[in-house]
Enzyme design. Sequence first.
Site, PDB file in Angstrom:
ATOM      1  N   ASP A   8       0.817  -1.088  -0.015  1.00 26.67           N
ATOM      2  CA  ASP A   8      -0.188   0.027  -0.135  1.00 26.67           C
ATOM      3  C   ASP A   8       0.799   1.234  -0.077  1.00 26.67           C
ATOM      4  OD1 ASP A   8       0.936  -0.459   2.457  1.00 26.67           O
ATOM      5  OD2 ASP A   8      -0.889  -0.833   3.630  1.00 26.67           O
ATOM      6  N   ASN A  34      -7.594  -2.967  14.504  1.00 26.72           N
ATOM      7  CA  ASN A  34      -8.979  -2.989  13.715  1.00 26.72           C
ATOM      8  C   ASN A  34      -9.031  -4.224  12.965  1.00 26.72           C
ATOM      9  OD1 ASN A  34      -7.869  -2.055  11.764  1.00 26.72           O
ATOM     10  ND2 ASN A  34      -9.424  -0.391  11.472  1.00 26.72           N
ATOM     11  N   HIS A  49      -7.416  -4.623  10.233  1.00 30.27           N
ATOM     12  CA  HIS A  49      -6.955  -4.356   9.026  1.00 30.27           C
ATOM     13  C   HIS A  49      -6.054  -5.195   8.278  1.00 30.27           C
ATOM     14  CE1 HIS A  49      -4.555  -0.577   9.576  1.00 30.27           C
ATOM     15  NE2 HIS A  49      -3.719  -1.504   9.552  1.00 30.27           N
ATOM     16  N   GLU A  65      -9.569  -1.486   5.513  1.00 30.33           N
ATOM     17  CA  GLU A  65     -10.328  -1.465   6.733  1.00 30.33           C
ATOM     18  C   GLU A  65     -11.465  -2.483   6.893  1.00 30.33           C
ATOM     19  OE1 GLU A  65      -8.699   0.274   8.771  1.00 30.33           O
ATOM     20  OE2 GLU A  65      -7.982   1.965   7.891  1.00 30.33           O
TER      21      GLU A  65
HETATM   22  P1  PGA Z   1       2.458  -2.055  12.578  1.00 30.71           P
HETATM   23  O1  PGA Z   1       1.337  -1.970  11.395  1.00 30.71           O
HETATM   24  O2  PGA Z   1       3.142  -3.004  11.969  1.00 30.71           O
HETATM   25  O3  PGA Z   1       3.143  -0.555  12.572  1.00 30.71           O
HETATM   26  O4  PGA Z   1       1.575  -2.235  13.738  1.00 30.71           O
HETATM   27  C1  PGA Z   1       0.688  -2.832  11.101  1.00 30.71           C
HETATM   28  C2  PGA Z   1      -0.759  -2.551  10.483  1.00 30.71           C
HETATM   29  O5  PGA Z   1      -1.319  -1.604  10.611  1.00 30.71           O
HETATM   30  O6  PGA Z   1      -1.218  -3.390   9.420  1.00 30.71           O
END
Ligand code: PGA
Length: 249
Positions: free
Chosen positions: A64, A133, A135, A140
């Site tokens: 992304d 959450n 995702h 999302e």
């Molecule tokens: P993080 O993010 O590795 O910084 O915890 C993971 C995500 O939000 O998919």
Amino acid sequence: MTRLVVVADDHEGGELAAEIIADQVEANAASVLGIATGTTPLTTWAALAEHGLDLSGVDAFALDEYVGLPQGHPESFESVVHREVVVPLGLDPTRVRVPVSHGVDPHLAAAGYEQSILEAGGIDLQILGIGRNGHLAFNEPGSTLESLTRVAPLNAETREDNARFFSSVDEVPTECITQGLGTISRARTLILLAFGSHKAQALAAALEGPIGVQMPASIIRSHPDAVVIADRQAAALFGTTGADRLASA
Ligand code: PGA
């Protein structure tokens, strides 16, 4: 089948993920890897760098990218991927793609990115993190299971979580281009990494709750070859049912 491996900490998890990636690249030096950004995969990149493997023949696609940051912004995923993955691992920068939309309609850029993945023969091995959450990439809750690479909104919780990389939450973009859940599902192998107690609730819901749009990470349970590598804190709310526990450190 989804396998769960519980490890002591993110370092052990990173070493295990790096071993799986190394096996993939040793079997096929022209493998196509899927790259995640964020804090979670950092120990994987560090462990993979230790392997000293020649990764120059690998193609890679990031999951992304934000929409709206100026080119060269240090927190754009294009910059992050270059700094944290391409340089330390010795990837060929011309073979590493990020779904940027510099000077291009983001919707067209997203469709072109999906096409590029197809033209590369699809992703062999996709590294994933999980949001608080649930995702997956920037899909999302509510993202359809068949979704492809597209422009998508970032919800408030995700923007709050990512505000740590910016001087304030107001600077975090409100939109992104993300591989879709359908895109991710097509990768031949998935590795989902989850470290820390702040991921425990989402991980338990993803592995034991209903598979569906409200919990994007639950799609990994429909995948034929997925492994979840979680530390004890992230796995703390996980019961004894659901994914098969292969190993426990
Ligand atoms: P993080 O993010 O590795 O910084 O915890 C993971 C995500 O939000 O998919």
